[in-house]
Design a protein around this motif. Sequence first.
Motif, PDB file in Angstrom:
ATOM      1  N   SER A  55      18.716   8.928  -4.480  1.00  0.00           N
ATOM      2  CA  SER A  55      17.623   8.725  -5.434  1.00  0.00           C
ATOM      3  C   SER A  55      16.411   8.191  -4.697  1.00  0.00           C
ATOM      4  O   SER A  55      16.529   7.501  -3.683  1.00  0.00           O
ATOM      5  N   ILE A  56      15.236   8.541  -5.217  1.00  0.00           N
ATOM      6  CA  ILE A  56      13.993   8.040  -4.636  1.00  0.00           C
ATOM      7  C   ILE A  56      12.945   7.938  -5.737  1.00  0.00           C
ATOM      8  O   ILE A  56      12.830   8.823  -6.586  1.00  0.00           O
ATOM      9  N   HIS A  57      12.230   6.826  -5.733  1.00  0.00           N
ATOM     10  CA  HIS A  57      11.162   6.588  -6.701  1.00  0.00           C
ATOM     11  C   HIS A  57       9.892   6.330  -5.918  1.00  0.00           C
ATOM     12  O   HIS A  57       9.699   5.257  -5.339  1.00  0.00           O
ATOM     13  N   TYR A  58       9.028   7.355  -5.864  1.00  0.00           N
ATOM     14  CA  TYR A  58       7.788   7.285  -5.091  1.00  0.00           C
ATOM     15  C   TYR A  58       6.621   7.426  -6.048  1.00  0.00           C
ATOM     16  O   TYR A  58       6.485   8.443  -6.735  1.00  0.00           O
ATOM     17  N   ASP A  59       5.778   6.390  -6.104  1.00  0.00           N
ATOM     18  CA  ASP A  59       4.653   6.379  -7.030  1.00  0.00           C
ATOM     19  C   ASP A  59       5.177   6.572  -8.456  1.00  0.00           C
ATOM     20  O   ASP A  59       5.992   5.804  -8.921  1.00  0.00           O
ATOM     21  N   ASN A  60       4.747   7.643  -9.141  1.00  0.00           N
ATOM     22  CA  ASN A  60       5.244   7.910 -10.494  1.00  0.00           C
ATOM     23  C   ASN A  60       6.334   8.968 -10.516  1.00  0.00           C
ATOM     24  O   ASN A  60       6.716   9.451 -11.587  1.00  0.00           O
ATOM     25  N   TYR A  61       6.818   9.363  -9.346  1.00  0.00           N
ATOM     26  CA  TYR A  61       7.779  10.452  -9.274  1.00  0.00           C
ATOM     27  C   TYR A  61       9.181   9.918  -8.968  1.00  0.00           C
ATOM     28  O   TYR A  61       9.359   9.051  -8.121  1.00  0.00           O
ATOM     29  N   ARG A  62      10.150  10.486  -9.664  1.00  0.00           N
ATOM     30  CA  ARG A  62      11.549  10.132  -9.451  1.00  0.00           C
ATOM     31  C   ARG A  62      12.349  11.389  -9.121  1.00  0.00           C
ATOM     32  O   ARG A  62      12.258  12.385  -9.838  1.00  0.00           O
ATOM     33  N   PHE A  63      13.101  11.341  -8.041  1.00  0.00           N
ATOM     34  CA  PHE A  63      13.942  12.466  -7.647  1.00  0.00           C
ATOM     35  C   PHE A  63      15.337  11.940  -7.317  1.00  0.00           C
ATOM     36  O   PHE A  63      15.515  10.777  -6.957  1.00  0.00           O
ATOM     37  N   LYS A  98      18.825  18.986  -6.823  1.00  0.00           N
ATOM     38  CA  LYS A  98      19.435  19.080  -8.151  1.00  0.00           C
ATOM     39  C   LYS A  98      18.823  18.051  -9.090  1.00  0.00           C
ATOM     40  O   LYS A  98      19.399  17.712 -10.116  1.00  0.00           O
ATOM     41  N   SER A  99      17.641  17.585  -8.725  1.00  0.00           N
ATOM     42  CA  SER A  99      16.938  16.629  -9.559  1.00  0.00           C
ATOM     43  C   SER A  99      16.553  17.284 -10.885  1.00  0.00           C
ATOM     44  O   SER A  99      16.201  18.472 -10.897  1.00  0.00           O
ATOM     45  N   PRO A 100      16.617  16.571 -11.996  1.00  0.00           N
ATOM     46  CA  PRO A 100      16.277  17.182 -13.288  1.00  0.00           C
ATOM     47  C   PRO A 100      14.881  17.796 -13.330  1.00  0.00           C
ATOM     48  O   PRO A 100      14.663  18.789 -14.029  1.00  0.00           O
ATOM     49  N   ASN A 109       0.808  -1.221   0.000  1.00  0.00           N
ATOM     50  CA  ASN A 109       0.000   0.000   0.000  1.00  0.00           C
ATOM     51  C   ASN A 109       0.842   1.273   0.000  1.00  0.00           C
ATOM     52  O   ASN A 109       0.321   2.363  -0.194  1.00  0.00           O
ATOM     53  N   ILE A 110       2.142   1.132   0.231  1.00  0.00           N
ATOM     54  CA  ILE A 110       3.042   2.288   0.196  1.00  0.00           C
ATOM     55  C   ILE A 110       3.753   2.304  -1.151  1.00  0.00           C
ATOM     56  O   ILE A 110       4.524   1.393  -1.454  1.00  0.00           O
ATOM     57  N   PRO A 111       3.490   3.321  -1.982  1.00  0.00           N
ATOM     58  CA  PRO A 111       4.058   3.336  -3.346  1.00  0.00           C
ATOM     59  C   PRO A 111       5.509   3.800  -3.406  1.00  0.00           C
ATOM     60  O   PRO A 111       5.887   4.576  -4.270  1.00  0.00           O
ATOM     61  N   LEU A 112       6.330   3.324  -2.476  1.00  0.00           N
ATOM     62  CA  LEU A 112       7.758   3.646  -2.510  1.00  0.00           C
ATOM     63  C   LEU A 112       8.475   2.496  -3.206  1.00  0.00           C
ATOM     64  O   LEU A 112       8.674   1.429  -2.641  1.00  0.00           O
ATOM     65  N   HIS A 113       8.837   2.725  -4.464  1.00  0.00           N
ATOM     66  CA  HIS A 113       9.439   1.662  -5.259  1.00  0.00           C
ATOM     67  C   HIS A 113      10.897   1.435  -4.887  1.00  0.00           C
ATOM     68  O   HIS A 113      11.358   0.301  -4.820  1.00  0.00           O
ATOM     69  N   SER A 114      11.634   2.526  -4.670  1.00  0.00           N
ATOM     70  CA  SER A 114      13.038   2.375  -4.284  1.00  0.00           C
ATOM     71  C   SER A 114      13.532   3.678  -3.671  1.00  0.00           C
ATOM     72  O   SER A 114      13.029   4.764  -3.975  1.00  0.00           O
ATOM     73  N   ALA A 115      14.540   3.565  -2.805  1.00  0.00           N
ATOM     74  CA  ALA A 115      15.115   4.744  -2.163  1.00  0.00           C
ATOM     75  C   ALA A 115      16.540   4.439  -1.733  1.00  0.00           C
ATOM     76  O   ALA A 115      16.817   3.363  -1.199  1.00  0.00           O
ATOM     77  N   THR A 116      17.415   5.379  -1.996  1.00  0.00           N
ATOM     78  CA  THR A 116      18.796   5.305  -1.522  1.00  0.00           C
ATOM     79  C   THR A 116      19.107   6.627  -0.839  1.00  0.00           C
ATOM     80  O   THR A 116      19.066   7.681  -1.465  1.00  0.00           O
ATOM     81  N   LEU A 117      19.366   6.569   0.464  1.00  0.00           N
ATOM     82  CA  LEU A 117      19.568   7.795   1.223  1.00  0.00           C
ATOM     83  C   LEU A 117      20.351   7.543   2.501  1.00  0.00           C
ATOM     84  O   LEU A 117      20.532   6.402   2.912  1.00  0.00           O
TER      85      LEU A 117
END
Length: 195
Positions: free
Chosen positions: A67-75, A96-98, A33-41
């Motif tokens: 980097s973080i990929h949450y739902d459809n957003y990538r930062f 400094k995300s694009p 239920n948490i749309p956190l696909h991946s995260a490096t921090l």
Amino acid sequence: SSLRATAAYNTKEEKFNTNAEIYNLHLKNIMPNIPLHSATLKIDAEGCGTDIFDPRTYYNCNIAIDSIHYDNYRFKAIEFTAQQNLSDSEIEFNSKSPNLQLEFRADTHIDSTRIDSRAKLNLNKADFQNLGITDAPLNLAFNMNIQAESNLLETHSINIQGNDFKLETNDRTFTPAALNLEASTSPENSFLNIA
């Protein structure tokens, strides 16, 4: 994926510290239920006290998001730092995300009798299409300065100055006029000016 974390809290002295390194964590695999696909921090934090109005409270916090990929957003390339000591705090947020390039800093004095804050935001680029806000290309940029004061009772004021506004579509560029907003309130009167 890997996760390394340590944390400690001294209930008597209200002191705390935490350190965490997260690499390519996929929470969605564990909690769908948490749309956190991946995260490096990486997170580092230490301090004492939880009442930000108490001059004895201090803290230092640093969060670096590779980097973080949450739902459809990538930062990526996001840094957040916050610290407070003797009622003076500093907060910085840089991306400094694009799809989101900005620099934010706020310096605040806060105690039981007043708040006095100065903040500056440089939004170099917000790509609304890439952020999923618009269907068509739309980029926004501007600079903003904010000053706010309050005695936490009856006297409050804020001043917002915005300039260098730039709004870009596929075929047009708009440059709106600068913005200046002043507002204050006291037992004697209230004031609002927008120019």
